[in-house]
Write an enzyme that holds these catalytic residues in place. Sequence first.
Site, mmCIF file in Angstrom:
data_model
loop_
_atom_site.group_PDB
_atom_site.id
_atom_site.type_symbol
_atom_site.label_atom_id
_atom_site.label_comp_id
_atom_site.label_asym_id
_atom_site.label_seq_id
_atom_site.Cartn_x
_atom_site.Cartn_y
_atom_site.Cartn_z
ATOM 1 N N LYS A 1 0.821 -0.965 0.167
ATOM 2 C CA LYS A 1 0.185 0.032 -0.213
ATOM 3 C C LYS A 1 1.279 1.608 0.380
ATOM 4 C CE LYS A 1 -2.158 1.092 4.271
ATOM 5 N NZ LYS A 1 -3.090 1.055 4.925
ATOM 6 N N HIS B 1 -11.175 -8.382 3.771
ATOM 7 C CA HIS B 1 -9.530 -8.009 5.146
ATOM 8 C C HIS B 1 -9.958 -8.852 6.617
ATOM 9 C CE1 HIS B 1 -7.231 -4.505 5.954
ATOM 10 N NE2 HIS B 1 -6.607 -4.402 6.474
ATOM 11 N N ARG C 1 -6.479 -11.197 6.681
ATOM 12 C CA ARG C 1 -5.624 -10.122 7.227
ATOM 13 C C ARG C 1 -5.202 -9.953 8.674
ATOM 14 N NH1 ARG C 1 -1.011 -7.648 5.414
ATOM 15 N NH2 ARG C 1 -0.970 -5.320 6.552
ATOM 16 N N HIS D 1 4.016 -3.680 8.097
ATOM 17 C CA HIS D 1 3.529 -2.833 8.741
ATOM 18 C C HIS D 1 4.747 -1.340 9.090
ATOM 19 C CE1 HIS D 1 -0.110 -4.787 10.961
ATOM 20 N NE2 HIS D 1 0.043 -4.204 9.530
ATOM 21 N N TYR E 1 -3.994 -5.377 16.916
ATOM 22 C CA TYR E 1 -4.092 -6.802 16.651
ATOM 23 C C TYR E 1 -3.910 -7.225 19.227
ATOM 24 C CZ TYR E 1 -4.234 -6.209 11.895
ATOM 25 O OH TYR E 1 -5.035 -5.592 11.604
#
Length: 329
Positions: free
Chosen positions: A185, A259, A262, A285, A294
């Site tokens: 991304k 999503h 993921r 990330h 998370y």
Amino acid sequence: MIFLPGIKYETDIITNDDYLKYRDLLKRFILEQDVNQNSKSNYERVLHQFGKWIKAANKNFRTLSRVDIIEYKTHLLSAGYSDLTVSSYLSGVRRLFEWLESHKIYPNIAKAVKSPRRQNKIRKQPLTINQCHLLLQAASNRGPRDLAIVSMLIGCGLRTIELIRANISDISVQSGKSILKVQGKGHTMKDDFVKIPSSTIDALKKYLQQRGKVKSNEPLFTSISNSNFGNRLTTRYISMIVKECLKSIGLNDASYSAHCLRHSAATYILKSGLSITDAQHSLRHVSSTTTQIYTAYIKDELRLSDNTELILNNLVCHENSIYQGSDGG
């Protein structure tokens, strides 16, 4: 409007022609931004929305103040936009006024207008191991391609945009491990990679065998519909495939989407005892702060699975059952 002292502003650029002049100004702003095309398109989209609000609210661009920017933020929140979306819109507005002030066109009235504080919560539910297995079976029932897609999303923790950008040539073997080169991304090239689990490799092999003779520069996942046969799949279509598989196993609310696969990968990595750094590298990330979101989900899950309420119940239980009422006056 009080302009900054000692600065000559190009006030002739902003006239009472309002929206038409705003659009001209926006074109000039977009043209001068040293960012990729996706970012330019995003600026254009969010600032077009800002221009529509200025017009609908009967405001004049040359008299806007900081109060108006705050009013715009309130409008977005009241309209039901998420904190993330409002932050994106305000980011574009702030960048526009930074640019306007740098060109001595207009003061930066958006400076220090705060974005809504995002809650560190996972909006999409991660799947359990059993749900992952059921989802893979549902995808398998649809055919080898859809099984390979779902297996890649779960087994590699890929974003849908990373999956649709992949070509067959992006799969290779390094140090004895199968990998997929990915364009992440915000990236303009495939400068990162993910490791591919052996079961996912098996699914990919079956899918590519079904496709027959293919060239290495072809998209990894293509359409099988008559109208679009052989063309690269879109993120929307990938999301639709996953959503239909989720529905087929009884997961049919907004918290389950492509999503969430993921999220499932991230959660399982951490629950398996690996570190935040391991999960960060696997998910690519930029900041470990994103990965730490998370851990909050895992802590909530642990709190719900323990038996502390049974222990505390001993403090509030009473052999005379006072909760059933009393005759005291």
